[in-house]
Design a protein around this motif. Structure first.
Motif, PDB file in Angstrom:
ATOM      1  N   UNK A  30      45.051  -8.629  32.782  1.00  0.00           N
ATOM      2  CA  UNK A  30      43.875  -7.762  32.716  1.00  0.00           C
ATOM      3  C   UNK A  30      43.241  -7.726  31.327  1.00  0.00           C
ATOM      4  N   UNK A  31      43.791  -8.541  30.404  1.00  0.00           N
ATOM      5  CA  UNK A  31      43.212  -8.722  29.054  1.00  0.00           C
ATOM      6  C   UNK A  31      43.275  -7.464  28.192  1.00  0.00           C
ATOM      7  N   UNK A  32      44.270  -6.614  28.441  1.00  0.00           N
ATOM      8  CA  UNK A  32      44.471  -5.465  27.564  1.00  0.00           C
ATOM      9  C   UNK A  32      45.249  -5.863  26.308  1.00  0.00           C
ATOM     10  N   UNK A  33      45.894  -7.040  26.354  1.00  0.00           N
ATOM     11  CA  UNK A  33      46.590  -7.594  25.194  1.00  0.00           C
ATOM     12  C   UNK A  33      46.304  -9.088  25.121  1.00  0.00           C
ATOM     13  N   UNK A  34      46.387  -9.631  23.919  1.00  0.00           N
ATOM     14  CA  UNK A  34      46.106 -11.052  23.690  1.00  0.00           C
ATOM     15  C   UNK A  34      47.029 -11.916  24.551  1.00  0.00           C
ATOM     16  N   UNK A  35      46.431 -12.875  25.277  1.00  0.00           N
ATOM     17  CA  UNK A  35      47.191 -13.685  26.222  1.00  0.00           C
ATOM     18  C   UNK A  35      46.748 -15.134  26.191  1.00  0.00           C
ATOM     19  N   UNK A  36      47.666 -16.026  26.575  1.00  0.00           N
ATOM     20  CA  UNK A  36      47.344 -17.435  26.780  1.00  0.00           C
ATOM     21  C   UNK A  36      47.993 -17.886  28.086  1.00  0.00           C
ATOM     22  N   UNK A  37      47.478 -18.963  28.659  1.00  0.00           N
ATOM     23  CA  UNK A  37      48.018 -19.494  29.901  1.00  0.00           C
ATOM     24  C   UNK A  37      46.901 -19.763  30.890  1.00  0.00           C
ATOM     25  N   UNK A  38      47.279 -20.149  32.096  1.00  0.00           N
ATOM     26  CA  UNK A  38      46.305 -20.440  33.157  1.00  0.00           C
ATOM     27  C   UNK A  38      46.521 -19.466  34.313  1.00  0.00           C
ATOM     28  N   UNK A  39      45.443 -18.774  34.693  1.00  0.00           N
ATOM     29  CA  UNK A  39      45.488 -17.822  35.797  1.00  0.00           C
ATOM     30  C   UNK A  39      44.329 -18.120  36.739  1.00  0.00           C
ATOM     31  N   UNK A  40      44.636 -18.234  38.023  1.00  0.00           N
ATOM     32  CA  UNK A  40      43.603 -18.440  39.038  1.00  0.00           C
ATOM     33  C   UNK A  40      43.666 -17.324  40.062  1.00  0.00           C
ATOM     34  N   UNK A  41      42.507 -16.793  40.433  1.00  0.00           N
ATOM     35  CA  UNK A  41      42.401 -15.786  41.472  1.00  0.00           C
ATOM     36  C   UNK A  41      41.661 -16.398  42.655  1.00  0.00           C
ATOM     37  N   UNK A  42      42.359 -16.553  43.751  1.00  0.00           N
ATOM     38  CA  UNK A  42      41.812 -17.193  44.949  1.00  0.00           C
ATOM     39  C   UNK A  42      41.128 -18.517  44.602  1.00  0.00           C
ATOM     40  N   UNK A  91      38.467  -8.328  29.563  1.00  0.00           N
ATOM     41  CA  UNK A  91      38.804  -7.344  30.597  1.00  0.00           C
ATOM     42  C   UNK A  91      37.710  -7.231  31.649  1.00  0.00           C
ATOM     43  N   UNK A  92      36.470  -7.296  31.216  1.00  0.00           N
ATOM     44  CA  UNK A  92      35.368  -7.194  32.164  1.00  0.00           C
ATOM     45  C   UNK A  92      35.380  -8.318  33.172  1.00  0.00           C
ATOM     46  N   UNK A  93      35.762  -9.529  32.732  1.00  0.00           N
ATOM     47  CA  UNK A  93      35.799 -10.675  33.635  1.00  0.00           C
ATOM     48  C   UNK A  93      36.841 -10.473  34.734  1.00  0.00           C
ATOM     49  N   UNK A  94      37.991  -9.928  34.370  1.00  0.00           N
ATOM     50  CA  UNK A  94      39.042  -9.683  35.360  1.00  0.00           C
ATOM     51  C   UNK A  94      38.577  -8.671  36.399  1.00  0.00           C
ATOM     52  N   UNK A  95      37.909  -7.619  35.951  1.00  0.00           N
ATOM     53  CA  UNK A  95      37.420  -6.598  36.889  1.00  0.00           C
ATOM     54  C   UNK A  95      36.312  -7.157  37.780  1.00  0.00           C
ATOM     55  N   UNK A  96      35.404  -7.921  37.181  1.00  0.00           N
ATOM     56  CA  UNK A  96      34.308  -8.495  37.973  1.00  0.00           C
ATOM     57  C   UNK A  96      34.808  -9.526  38.978  1.00  0.00           C
ATOM     58  N   UNK A  97      35.936 -10.183  38.647  1.00  0.00           N
ATOM     59  CA  UNK A  97      36.501 -11.191  39.550  1.00  0.00           C
ATOM     60  C   UNK A  97      37.151 -10.571  40.783  1.00  0.00           C
ATOM     61  N   UNK A  98      37.400  -9.263  40.724  1.00  0.00           N
ATOM     62  CA  UNK A  98      37.964  -8.591  41.884  1.00  0.00           C
ATOM     63  C   UNK A  98      39.386  -8.113  41.723  1.00  0.00           C
TER      64      UNK A  98
END
Length: 536
Positions: free
Chosen positions: A323-335, A344-351
Motif C-alpha cells: 500500500x506504499x506506506x513504507x519504501x518498497x521494492x519488488x514486483x506486484x500485480x493486481x489482476x 499510495x494513491x495508485x494502490x487505492x485507485x487500482x482497487x
C-alpha cells in the motif's frame, strides 16, 4: 551448602485490572545452566521478566502474587538497578548503548574506575579522573571473553549491529557478582555465523557458573544451546522440559496449543485457484521492526489468505509495503496489471483497500464524525461525494449521510448516529468504521491488518463474521494479517507464515499445531520432518 537453584519464581500471578496476564507461573534455573523461555507473543514472557527485574510497570499496577527466590532466599526486587545489585543482568533486544561513546565507555558506563589526584584530595571524590588504562584493560578482557577482536577505543556509532550485540554482552560479563543473565531475543539482529558464535559465548558463560535465561523464538537455537526449557502459553505454564528429553516438534506444539473453539465457524471449501488476484515477487519493505526481505506469493481470487507470524517478523510490512506506506521494492500485480510501488494513491485507485493495524494513528480521524470517516478516502482519492457549485467544490452531505447510515446498518456499528465522533466509539466499533471506509472505496481486493487488536471478544466475533460475509457473499478477495493464529485458522483458506522477513511456508488451517510452531520459528515443517524431528 549452596542452593540447588540460583533463581526460583514460584506461583507468579499478575493482573492488570481485571485482565490476568500471568496465572500461577513457576520457573526454576540452576547455576551454570542455559534455561530457554518460550512462548508466542502475549504468552507472558515479558511480564514474567518485568517481575524478575522489579520494573515500575509491575509496582505501579498493584504488584504481583507469588515469590522470587535467589540462592534459596526470598527477595523483593525494587527496581532494575536493585536487580543488578543482586546479580541479575540483561542483554536487551533493543540496544542500550550510547552511540557517541567508545566501546570501553559503554562497557564501564555507571561503573567507571577513577583515581585520586591533587584536586580531588582537596575538593572531594567528584574531581577524581577516569582511570582509562584500567577501564580499557577490563573492557579488553570482557571483549576477549565473547570473541571480539575489535579495538576497545572504537566508537559504537556506525558499528555493525552484530558487534553492538556482543558489546552489550561484554558489558554484562564485566559486572562483578553476576549470577544470572537474561538474553532477550539476542540473535534477532545477528547473521547466522554471529548467532553460532553467540551460542558458543553463552555456553562459555554458563560453564563459568553464571545461569542464563534464553528468550528466543528460534527452536533450532534452543536445541543447540538449552539445558532446560519452560514454555508459557496464554499467561500459564504450559510445560517444563529437559532439553535432552524433548524434540523441536513437541516444543512447537506446546508453544502453539489449541486456544479453544474457533470464534467463527465457516464451511470448509476448496481453495479457489481459477485466477490470481495478487501476484507478489521479491517484495522488500523498509518498515522499521517489520522489514520484509524478498517475499513471493500468490493470492487467488475469492479466497481469504491469512498471514501470521510472531511480532517483528515482517508480516505487517507486507500490506504496508504494497500500500506504499513504507519504501518498497519488488514486483506486484493486481489482476494481471502491474502495480506501482511507493505510490499510495495508485494502490487505492487500482482497487486495493486496507484496514490498518493502527486504527487510531492511520485508520481514523478521531475528532471527526463517523460519516466523514467513512467517505474520507472516497472523497480524497476518487472525488466522490462532492459536487461543483460554480468555482467551489462542496460536500454532498445528503449522499454522505445516506452512505453512512447504510454502512452503520450493514456492519452493525453501535453508535448514536452518523454525526458521532469516531474517537468516542468503542474499539470494536472503531474497527468497523475502518472497514466501512475501506468498503466505500468499492475495492476488488482488501487487506485487513490486525483487525481484532485491542477489542473485546464479542466485537472480535462481529468483525470476523463481517470479513467472512464479505468474502463468501460478495466474493471479495481478502488478505488478513493477524497475530492471533486461532482467528486466522477460523476464517482463512490458507495461512502464510512469515519469519525474519521471509515466507517460511503456506499451510492449511487444519495443519497441526506443531507445523505452525515450526513455521513461526523459521523452520519449514516438511523439510524438518524429512530430516527427522529430534531436538539434538
Amino acid at each position: 551448602m549452596s542452593a540447588e537453584f540460583v533463581l526460583e519464581m514460584k506461583n507468579i500471578t499478575k493482573q492488570y485490572g481485571e485482565n490476568t496476564v500471568l496465572s500461577d507461573v513457576s520457573l526454576s534455573v540452576r547455576p551454570g545452566e542455559i534455561h530457554a523461555l518460550l512462548g508466542e507473543n502475549g504468552a507472558g514472557k515479558s511480564t514474567l521478566m518485568n517481575v524478575l527485574f522489579g520494573m515500575p510497570v509491575i509496582h505501579t499496577t498493584g504488584g504481583f502474587q507469588g515469590q522470587v527466590l535467589l540462592d534459596g532466599q526470598e527477595v523483593h526486587v525494587a527496581s532494575p538497578h536493585d536487580a543488578m545489585t543482586k546479580g541479575i543482568g540483561m542483554v536487551h533486544q533493543e540496544f542500550m548503548l550510547l552511540p557517541g561513546f567508545t566501546v570501553t565507555e559503554n562497557i564501564k558506563l555507571n561503573r567507571e574506575i577513577t583515581h585520586r589526584n591533587f584536586f580531588s584530595r582537596l575538593m572531594g571524590k567528584n574531581l577524581e579522573t577516569l582511570n582509562m588504562n584500567k577501564m580499557s584493560s577490563d573492557a579488553r578482557k570482557a571483549l576477549d571473553s565473547v570473541g571480539m577482536s575489535i579495538d576497545e577505543y572504537t566508537r559504537v556509532e556506525g558499528m555493525p549491529v552484530g558487534y553492538m550485540q556482543f558489546v552489550e554482552i561484554a558489558r554484562e560479563i564485566d559486572k562483578t557478582g553476576v549470577k544470572l543473565l537474561v538474553f532477550d531475543e539476542p540473535t534477532a539482529v545477528l547473521t547466522e555465523s554471529e548467532a553460532t558464535q553467540l551460542i558458543k559465548v553463552m555456553k562459555a558463560i554458563a560453564e563459568s557458573g553464571i545461569a542464563i535465561i534464553f528468550i528466543t523464538h528460534r527452536l533450532d537455537e534452543v536445541a543447540a544451546a538449552a539445558d532446560s526449557i519452560t514454555i508459557l502459553r496464554d499467561g500459564k505454564l504450559a510445560a517444563t522440559r529437559n532439553a535432552k528429553e524433548t524434540t523441536i516438534v513437541e516444543l512447537a506444539e506446546l508453544m502453539i496449543g489449541r486456544k479453544g473453539e474457533a470464534m467463527v465457524h465457516t464451511d470448509p471449501r476448496e481453495v479457489p485457484h481459477d485466477e490470481v488476484a495478487l501476484r507478489v515477487r521479491d517484495l522488500h519493505v523498509d518498515m522499521a521492526g517489520e522489514e520484509v526481505n524478498g517475499v513471493s506469493f500468490d493470492v487467488y481470487k475469492g479466497e481469504i489468505l491469512g498471514i501470521g507470524g510472531l511480532a517483528g517478523q515482517g508480516k505487517l510490512g507486507i500490506p504496508n509495503g504494497i500500500m506504499s506506506l513504507y519504501e518498497s521494492t519488488g514486483d506486484v500485480e493486481l489482476f494481471g496489471e502491474k502495480l506501482k510501488l511507493n505510490n499510495a494513491g495508485d494502490a487505492l485507485r487500482a482497487g486495493i483497500a486496507m484496514v490498518s493495524e493502527d486504527r487510531k494513528g492511520v485508520g481514523l480521524l478521531l475528532d471527526q464524525s463517523i460519516e466523514d470517516n467513512i467517505v474520507f478516502n472516497a472523497m480524497q482519492i476518487k472525488g466522490e461525494y462532492l459536487y461543483k457549485l460554480g468555482p467551489m467544490t462542496l460536500k454532498n452531505s445528503k449522499a454522505i449521510r445516506a452512505q453512512a447510515e447504510k454502512m452503520i446498518k450493514e456492519l452493525d456499528i453501535r453508535c448514536f448516529g452518523p454525526t458521532q465522533h469516531s474517537g468516542t466509539l468503542s474499539g470494536g466499533n472503531q474497527q468497523k468504521v475502518c472497514i466501512a471506509r475501506a468498503l466505500v472505496m468499492g475495492p476488488r481486493f482488501l487487506f485487513v491488518s490486525e483487525p481484532t487488536r485491542g477489542i473485546d471478544i464479542g466485537a472480535k466475533k462481529l468483525v470476523l463474521e463481517t470479513l467472512v460475509k464479505l468474502n463468501r457473499e460478495q466474493g471479495m478477495t481478502i488478505v488478513m494479517v493477524s497475530s492471533e493464529l486461532q482467528e486466522l485458522r477460523s476464517i482463512s483458506d490458507r495461512i502464510a507464515i512469515v519469519s525474519e522477513g521471509k515466507l517460511v511456508d503456506i499451510l492449511s488451517p487444519d495443519a497441526s499445531d506443531a507445523d505452525f510452531g515450526l513455521a513461526m520459528s523459521g523452520i519449514k515443517p516438511s523439510e524438518h520432518h524429512e530430516k527427522g524431528d529430534g531436538a539434538q
